[in-house]
Structure formats: structure tokens, C-alpha cells
Design a protein around this motif. Structure first.
Motif, mmCIF file in Angstrom:
data_model
loop_
_atom_site.group_PDB
_atom_site.id
_atom_site.type_symbol
_atom_site.label_atom_id
_atom_site.label_comp_id
_atom_site.label_asym_id
_atom_site.label_seq_id
_atom_site.Cartn_x
_atom_site.Cartn_y
_atom_site.Cartn_z
ATOM 1 N N ASP A 442 0.987 -1.194 0.091
ATOM 2 C CA ASP A 442 -0.040 -0.063 -0.111
ATOM 3 C C ASP A 442 1.003 1.142 0.012
ATOM 4 O O ASP A 442 2.188 1.202 -0.233
ATOM 5 N N VAL A 443 0.296 2.416 0.218
ATOM 6 C CA VAL A 443 0.819 3.439 -0.030
ATOM 7 C C VAL A 443 1.661 4.026 1.497
ATOM 8 O O VAL A 443 1.091 4.808 2.144
ATOM 9 N N ASN A 464 1.278 -3.218 -6.300
ATOM 10 C CA ASN A 464 1.254 -2.063 -5.501
ATOM 11 C C ASN A 464 0.487 -0.870 -6.155
ATOM 12 O O ASN A 464 0.437 -0.913 -7.364
ATOM 13 N N PRO A 465 -0.308 -0.197 -5.586
ATOM 14 C CA PRO A 465 -0.948 1.018 -6.154
ATOM 15 C C PRO A 465 0.146 2.242 -6.337
ATOM 16 O O PRO A 465 0.598 3.016 -5.592
ATOM 17 N N VAL A 466 0.524 2.144 -7.895
ATOM 18 C CA VAL A 466 1.699 2.775 -8.240
ATOM 19 C C VAL A 466 1.563 4.432 -8.602
ATOM 20 O O VAL A 466 1.778 5.261 -7.841
ATOM 21 N N ASP A 467 0.676 4.558 -9.346
ATOM 22 C CA ASP A 467 0.627 6.051 -9.898
ATOM 23 C C ASP A 467 -0.636 6.732 -9.612
ATOM 24 O O ASP A 467 -0.469 8.177 -10.064
ATOM 25 N N ASN A 468 -1.622 6.357 -8.946
ATOM 26 C CA ASN A 468 -2.577 7.118 -8.473
ATOM 27 C C ASN A 468 -2.298 7.181 -6.833
ATOM 28 O O ASN A 468 -2.924 7.982 -6.202
ATOM 29 N N GLN A 469 -1.528 6.313 -6.285
ATOM 30 C CA GLN A 469 -1.142 6.101 -4.709
ATOM 31 C C GLN A 469 -2.333 6.270 -4.019
ATOM 32 O O GLN A 469 -2.360 6.929 -3.079
ATOM 33 N N ALA A 470 -3.298 5.207 -4.434
ATOM 34 C CA ALA A 470 -4.622 5.285 -3.659
ATOM 35 C C ALA A 470 -4.354 4.880 -2.261
ATOM 36 O O ALA A 470 -4.530 3.393 -2.009
ATOM 37 N N MET A 471 -4.278 5.509 -1.023
ATOM 38 C CA MET A 471 -4.335 4.827 0.067
ATOM 39 C C MET A 471 -5.508 4.050 0.486
ATOM 40 O O MET A 471 -6.520 4.299 -0.006
ATOM 41 N N GLY A 472 -5.144 2.886 1.120
ATOM 42 C CA GLY A 472 -6.173 1.861 1.491
ATOM 43 C C GLY A 472 -6.297 0.961 0.249
ATOM 44 O O GLY A 472 -7.465 -0.026 0.524
ATOM 45 N N TRP A 473 -5.681 1.030 -0.811
ATOM 46 C CA TRP A 473 -5.997 0.181 -1.912
ATOM 47 C C TRP A 473 -5.880 -1.314 -1.580
ATOM 48 O O TRP A 473 -6.487 -2.303 -2.038
ATOM 49 N N SER A 474 -4.712 -1.644 -0.916
ATOM 50 C CA SER A 474 -4.407 -3.234 -0.616
ATOM 51 C C SER A 474 -5.163 -4.221 0.020
ATOM 52 O O SER A 474 -5.485 -5.091 -0.370
ATOM 53 N N ILE A 475 -5.936 -3.445 0.987
ATOM 54 C CA ILE A 475 -7.015 -4.238 1.655
ATOM 55 C C ILE A 475 -8.049 -5.033 0.979
ATOM 56 O O ILE A 475 -8.268 -6.023 0.754
ATOM 57 N N PRO A 476 -8.646 -4.273 -0.053
ATOM 58 C CA PRO A 476 -9.856 -4.580 -0.705
ATOM 59 C C PRO A 476 -9.251 -5.258 -2.215
ATOM 60 O O PRO A 476 -9.875 -6.265 -2.460
ATOM 61 N N ASP A 496 -0.961 2.001 8.773
ATOM 62 C CA ASP A 496 -2.198 2.104 9.725
ATOM 63 C C ASP A 496 -2.851 3.296 9.069
ATOM 64 O O ASP A 496 -4.152 3.243 9.280
ATOM 65 N N GLY A 497 -2.309 4.217 8.665
ATOM 66 C CA GLY A 497 -3.091 5.449 7.874
ATOM 67 C C GLY A 497 -3.999 4.633 6.787
ATOM 68 O O GLY A 497 -5.235 5.128 6.491
ATOM 69 N N CYS A 498 -3.403 4.069 5.972
ATOM 70 C CA CYS A 498 -3.900 3.171 4.805
ATOM 71 C C CYS A 498 -5.184 2.395 5.374
ATOM 72 O O CYS A 498 -6.254 2.497 4.683
ATOM 73 N N ALA A 499 -4.951 1.747 6.299
ATOM 74 C CA ALA A 499 -5.994 0.971 7.093
ATOM 75 C C ALA A 499 -7.297 1.714 7.606
ATOM 76 O O ALA A 499 -8.270 1.279 7.260
ATOM 77 N N LEU A 521 1.168 -2.097 9.706
ATOM 78 C CA LEU A 521 2.186 -1.435 10.294
ATOM 79 C C LEU A 521 1.866 -0.135 11.188
ATOM 80 O O LEU A 521 1.166 0.695 10.659
ATOM 81 N N ASP A 522 1.674 -0.361 12.327
ATOM 82 C CA ASP A 522 1.209 0.735 13.455
ATOM 83 C C ASP A 522 2.264 1.474 14.100
ATOM 84 O O ASP A 522 3.163 0.931 15.020
ATOM 85 N N ASP A 523 2.280 2.613 13.679
ATOM 86 C CA ASP A 523 2.981 3.736 14.466
ATOM 87 C C ASP A 523 2.440 4.986 14.700
ATOM 88 O O ASP A 523 2.905 5.907 15.253
#
Length: 634
Positions: A442-443, A464-476, A496-499, A521-523
Motif C-alpha cells: 500500500d501507500v 502496488n498502487p503505483v501511479d494514483n497512490q490510492a491509500m487503502g487500496w491493498s486491503i480490498p 495504519d493510515g491506509c488501514a 504497520l502501526d506507528d
């Protein structure tokens, strides 16, 4: 034939067999027996024939295209269609949000090589899906969106619910749009959408159907659409062949997502030319990254250390000199994959792509070849006697030496004070995941660490969501892929932000018993933004996230849960997660500590070089003033 209101009509045809390959052993497995091959075999050239409703005609067209799943949420305008999905046995998956429907269709497309399908209602269904469709557009992923619309015709009333301009909303994120006006047009529009989604550079296409047409009944006799030939420029191929046949040229290959259907041919050409192969981010897996000629992703200071060193060369050693002729194939040189356009300029560049609009846009290019990657590479192999180079063991030894040096340097990653170094997690994932597992990133800052350090052995296994860098993409996207790869292990690497943007989709995985392994990844921060902001502003703004109880979240949504807070827990808890038969949420307490990211450092340097003197002075003055105030406040 129905004309689209937006974009082209046809798609890249399935590639014909390449003749006269020359008996290359690397091509023995050119036709895969995996999911892509099975889906292709299910695609039928049959006509849509018979008396049926508009909904039945649409579903029949989807079935003839071999659709394995439709992702979306039913609504008042599409209930007839969704009921027909069930009636005719077309698989579907109810999602939690239409953004996820587009991402799931994208994950389906990238992992299978066939168009993914989503189905959304007009108005908010369309607007919610736009970000995911935009990712598919910029990342060249074939997606077909079935979009409901308000009623049309003489009896249609004004001010209907969801009366947004669906077609106008979809135009910026779709290659083509087919607005249906009559029930008779439905099957032709759907099947032409599949053609357009895969023509030349793949991308998303929409079919917009007024809901009143779903219940109308007609006699259909709709043929399959024609399959146009792939793009081919014979004159440009001849010029490229001449440059590649030059015995003084030191050739390097830069391969992108457009080579996903040509992995065997790419490997054979690389061996024929004795050429190192680097890939774009999206292209990871087009050559096994443990191949003796594979050097990783990118070839500039932003990307793989091995690729940068091999492509730049060592001027003291003649047979280890750098690349002088670059063969770039199926790749766009986008901002992310080039580290803000930071790739060095070789002496000569041959650029091959299925989209003429992508050719020669970034690097100074000697030959632009508008051609399908597999056809181009196959044609090169028919000229093997002219192109064959003597074996270059020094080059392969140099690549192996550089890879070994990187491995040694990161063999033991120190334990940071407050959690897990994300690179330690990435390396542990590679050790424990099967070679054919699907990993969705993810991003996050870690997308760049994974691109460099996660070794990919097979095509269509790293995403990987490369060129639009859409956060949250990887889970769905991972859930969408798991739905049609029931026997494969699927995992995500998500910040964690993407989640926060798509975490409720975990409930879909739990409800459907889709055993995706979700690593978060939680920070409690947008660390990516912090790394960009702090050097430029000596402070961060709007980057602190809430502390979440991930165990409670997993319990509420119905997932198993594991927690990793130290390096010495990685092996055991990764094994537990991967062996669990259902979906698992794994919270990884993350501490980036002093971890440097090559991509970010290279982009920062390049961006600084492009600032005007006045802009540099303004940045320096601001930083100096803030540094002084910080010192005075100590």
C-alpha cells in the motif's frame, strides 16, 4: 456496432503464437496453466441469443466473457440485475464500500490477467468508486464497471434520486464509456467494453445502463465483437533491431507491467542479448528476481542498489562497463517508478509500448516502437542468430556479487527501541511466504522498501498502487484476488493510515471466510509525510493518528488476531498467521528509527536541484529561522 461516448472501441487481441522462436528452452512454459490460462479457456465466442430481459442479456454477456466474480453493492436501480446474478449463477461479492469494489476488481485483474468487474449504482455508488477506477487507469489495469443510471425514455420523470451526470463523472477515470440507450444495446455494449478494456494499454471501461431497461424483454441475436490485431510498427522494429544488433552496444532492459504476458520471451531475449533486466514497480515479477540477469527494480539512485550499480557500470572493468543502449519495453517511465524522473539518460534508447501515447515522453528516445511487448520480443527471437551475444560470466558474477553484498548488509537488522523495523518484517515475509503467494502493498514508506527488498519469483504475485497512490487500496484489492484464488496464500502490507481508509472491508473477508493475512504497520502516524515534511519545514503537520485497539477491532469484525512488537517474535507469529485457515489481522508495532529510504532520499535531492535560486533561498531562510527558534526554546 455501438459507438462509445468516450474512448476507443477495441482491445489488444490475445497474442498469436510466435513462430520460429528458435527452440529457446526458456519458452517451453510460455503458456501458463495457472488462473489466467483457465480464465481464457472459459471465454466463449458465442452469440447472446434468445428472448430475455435486459438484465439476463447483460449477465449472459458477462458469462460469455468468463467473469469469475462481480464486486459491488446492490441498490434500488440494480436490484433486478443482482437478482439475475443469483438466478444465472454468476459469482458476486458484496463489499462494504464502492471504493473497495473498484479496488477488488483491480486486484482481480492484476492477479488473473483478465478484466475485473464491479457493479455500482448511480450517484454515490459512482462517486465512491472513482478513486479505485483512477488507480486502475493510471496503473494500466483492465476493469469493467457496470454502472446503473436513472430511468430514461418518454415516461422518465425529472429529479430522480442519484441524478448526477454519471457519464461525465466517469470520463476522467475511464478509457471508454458506453452509455446504453435501448435494451437491445446492452449485450453489445458489455462485450465491447471487455474489448476496449484490454486494447493496447489496458484500463477501466464503463457501461452505463438506465435501470428501467433491466426489466424490458427482447429477442436478442448479438454476435461477439471482432478481435483487432495487436499494434505493430514494422519499420520501427527494423530500426530497433539494427541498434540491438550493434556488437559494441552494451544493452540493458527496463521492463514494465506491459511484459506480464511475455515473461518467457523476456527472459529468452535477455539471455540472448546477455542484458541485465531491471523492472518498474508494477513490472516486478516479469522476470524471476533470482535470475542471474535480474537486477531489481528501477535503474537510478531511487531504486535497487544492484540495478543502479549494474546499469551505471564500473569504468575500470571493460566487461562491467555500464549500459549504453536501453531497451525499455511495456513501461511508461512514470514519476513513481523513476523516482521523480530520476533515471539516468543512456546513450541510446529504444522504447516499445502498446500505447503510442506513452512512447518517448520522458527520456530522449532514438526509436519508438508502437507494438505489443510479447509480439516484439517474439520477433526479436526470430533474429536470434543476428542478436546472440557471447556468454558474459563476468556480468553475472558482478550481479551475484552485488546481490550477496546487499544480503550480507541486511542479514541482521538491529532491534529499534519501540517496535519492529519494517525491513525486518519484509525480509521475514519473504522467508515465510510461498514463492507463488500474492503480496499486496500500500501507500506507505514501506512500499519502497518492499519494492527493493522483497524478491518476486513469479509474474502477477506482487502488487502496488503505483501511479494514483490510492491509500487503502491493498486491503480490498487483496480480498478481490483471494476470492478468485482460493488455493493461494494472499497477504497485505498496509500502513495504519491506509488501514483507516478501508479497514471495515476486513468484515467482508471474515463474512466470506477469505483467508487473507492482513499485516498493518502501526506507528500512529503518517510516517511517509513526516519523512517528507521534517527536512523541509523542521516540523510536521497533520500526521498524528489515533491509537487503535486492533485486537478489539479484529474481534469485532470476526478475524483472528496476532500482535508483533519485537524482532524475535517475527518467525513464530508469521508462521502462526500463515497457517491459520481464516483471515488474520496482524498488528506490527513499527519503529522506522533511522531507516533511510533510497526512493525518498533520491527524490528529495532531485527536487532540490530543480528549485530556482529564489525558491532555495526561501526554504533555507524559513528553515534557518525555525532552527534558531527551536534552539532558543531548548
Amino acid at each position: 456496432m455501438m459507438e462509445p461516448v468516450w474512448g476507443p472501441l477495441s482491445r489488444r487481441a490475445w497474442m498469436q503464437s510466435v513462430a520460429a522462436i528458435g527452440g529457446s528452452g526458456a519458452l517451453a512454459g510460455a503458456v501458463s496453466a495457472g488462473p489466467l490460462a483457465r480464465l481464457r479457456q472459459r471465454r466463449k465466442p458465442d452469440w447472446v441469443v434468445g428472448r430475455m430481459s435486459g438484465a439476463e442479456a447483460l449477465v449472459t454477456a458477462l458469462q460469455l466473457e468468463g467473469v469469475g466474480c462481480v464486486y459491488g453493492i446492490p441498490g434500488a436501480q440494480e436490484n433486478e440485475l443482482w437478482d439475475t446474478f443469483k438466478q444465472k449463477g454468476l459469482p458476486y461479492l458484496l463489499v462494504a464500500h464502492e471504493f473497495s469494489a473498484a479496488c477488488m476488481a483491480d486486484g482481480y485483474a492484476r492477479s488473473t490477467g483478465q478484466p475485473g468487474v464491479l457493479c455500482v449504482v448511480p450517484g454515490p455508488g459512482v462517486t465512491n468508486s472513482l478513486t479505485g477506477l483512477g488507480e486502475a487507469l493510471l496503473d494500466s489495469s483492465a476493469v469493467v464497471a457496470i454502472v446503473g443510471d436513472v430511468a430514461n425514455g418518454a415516461d422518465a420523470r425529472p429529479f430522480q434520486v442519484h441524478s448526477l451526470p454519471q457519464v461525465e463523472l466517469l470520463k476522467p477515470v475511464c478509457k471508454s464509456i458506453y452509455p446504453v440507450q435501448t435494451v437491445e444495446q446492452i449485450p453489445a455494449a458489455v462485450r465491447q467494453a471487455f474489448v476496449a478494456a484490454q486494447q493496447e494499454e489496458p484500463g477501466p471501461v464503463a457501461v452505463v445502463v438506465p435501470y428501467n431497461l433491466f426489466i424490458e424483454v427482447r429477442d436478442f441475436r448479438c454476435p461477439p465483437p471482432p478481435e483487432p490485431p495487436p499494434p505493430w510498427d514494422e519499420a520501427a522494429f527494423a530500426r530497433a533491431l539494427e541498434l540491438l544488433a550493434d556488437p559494441t552496444a552494451r544493452i540493458g532492459i527496463y521492463a514494465g507491467y506491459g511484459c506480464m504476458e511475455a515473461t518467457a520471451e523476456l527472459q529468452a531475449v535477455a539471455e540472448l542479448l546477455q542484458a541485465p533486466v531491471a523492472t518498474s514497480v508494477s513490472g516486478k515479477g516479469v522476470i524471476p528476481e533470482n535470475h542471474p540477469l535480474a537486477v531489481g527494480w528501477g535503474f537510478g539512485p531511487h531504486a535497487s542498489e544492484v540495478a543502479e550499480a549494474v546499469f551505471a557500470g564500473d569504468g575500470r572493468l571493460p566487461r562491467q562497463a555500464g549500459v549504453t543502449t536501453l531497451l525499455a519495453i511495456g513501461v511508461k517511465f512514470s514519476e513513481v517508478s523513476t523516482g521523480y524522473y530520476g533515471n539516468p539518460q543512456p546513450q541510446r534508447v529504444i522504447h516499445v509500448d502498446s500505447s503510442a501515447a506513452n512512447l518517448g515522453r520522458i527520456l530522449r528516445t532514438d526509436v519508438c516502437v508502437h507494438a505489443d511487448a510479447r509480439l516484439f520480443l517474439g520477433r526479436l527471437l526470430t533474429h536470434a542468430d543476428r542478436l546472440r551475444r557471447p556468454a558474459n560470466p563476468q556480468l553475472m558474477q558482478r550481479i551475484a556479487q552485488l546481490k550477496a553484498e546487499v544480503q550480507r548488509r541486511f542479514a541482521r537488522i538491529p532491534q529499534p527501541p519501540c517496535g519492529v523495523d519494517p525491513l525486518a518484517l519484509i525480509r521475514a515475509l519473504r522467508c515465510h511466504l510461498p514463492a507463488d503467494a500474492l503480496l499486496f502493498t500500500d501507500v506507505t514508506v514501506s512500499e519502497h522498501l518492499a519494492a527493493e527488498h522483497f524478491t518476486v519469483y513469479h509474474p502477477r504475485t506482487y502488487f502496488n498502487p503505483v501511479d494514483n497512490q490510492a491509500m487503502g487500496w491493498s486491503i480490498p484489492a487483496a480480498i478481490g484476488a483471494q476470492r478468485v484464488h482460493p488455493g493461494r496464500l494472499v497477504a497485505t502490507l498496509t500502513g495504519d493510515g491506509c488501514a483507516l481508509m478501508s479497514a471495515l472491508e476486513l468484515s467482508t473477508a471474515a463474512r466470506e471466510h477469505l483467508p487473507v493475512k492482513f499485516f498493518i504497520l502501526d506507528d500512529q502516524a503518517y510516517h511517509y509525510m513526516q519523512m517528507l515534511q521534517l527536512p523541509a519545514y523542521l516540523r510536521t503537520t497533520a500526521t498524528i493518528l489515533a491509537r487503535l485497539d486492533y485486537k478489539a477491532l479484529a474481534q469485532a469484525l470476526g478475524l483472528a488476531y496476532l500482535d508483533i512488537t519485537r524482532h524475535d517474535q517475527l518467525d513464530e507469529r508469521l508462521r502462526q498467521a500463515l497457517e491459520h485457515p481464516g483471515p488474520v489481522l496482524v498488528r506490527v508495532a513499527t519503529d522506522y528509527h533511522e531507516r533511510k529510504i533510497r526512493w525518498i532520499e533520491a527524490v528529495r535531492r532531485r527536487y532540490a536541484r530543480e528549485l530556482t535560486p529564489a525558491q532555495k533561498a526561501r526554504f533555507l531562510a524559513r528553515i534557518g529561522a525555525r532552527a534558531l527558534r527551536l534552539k532558543e526554546s531548548d
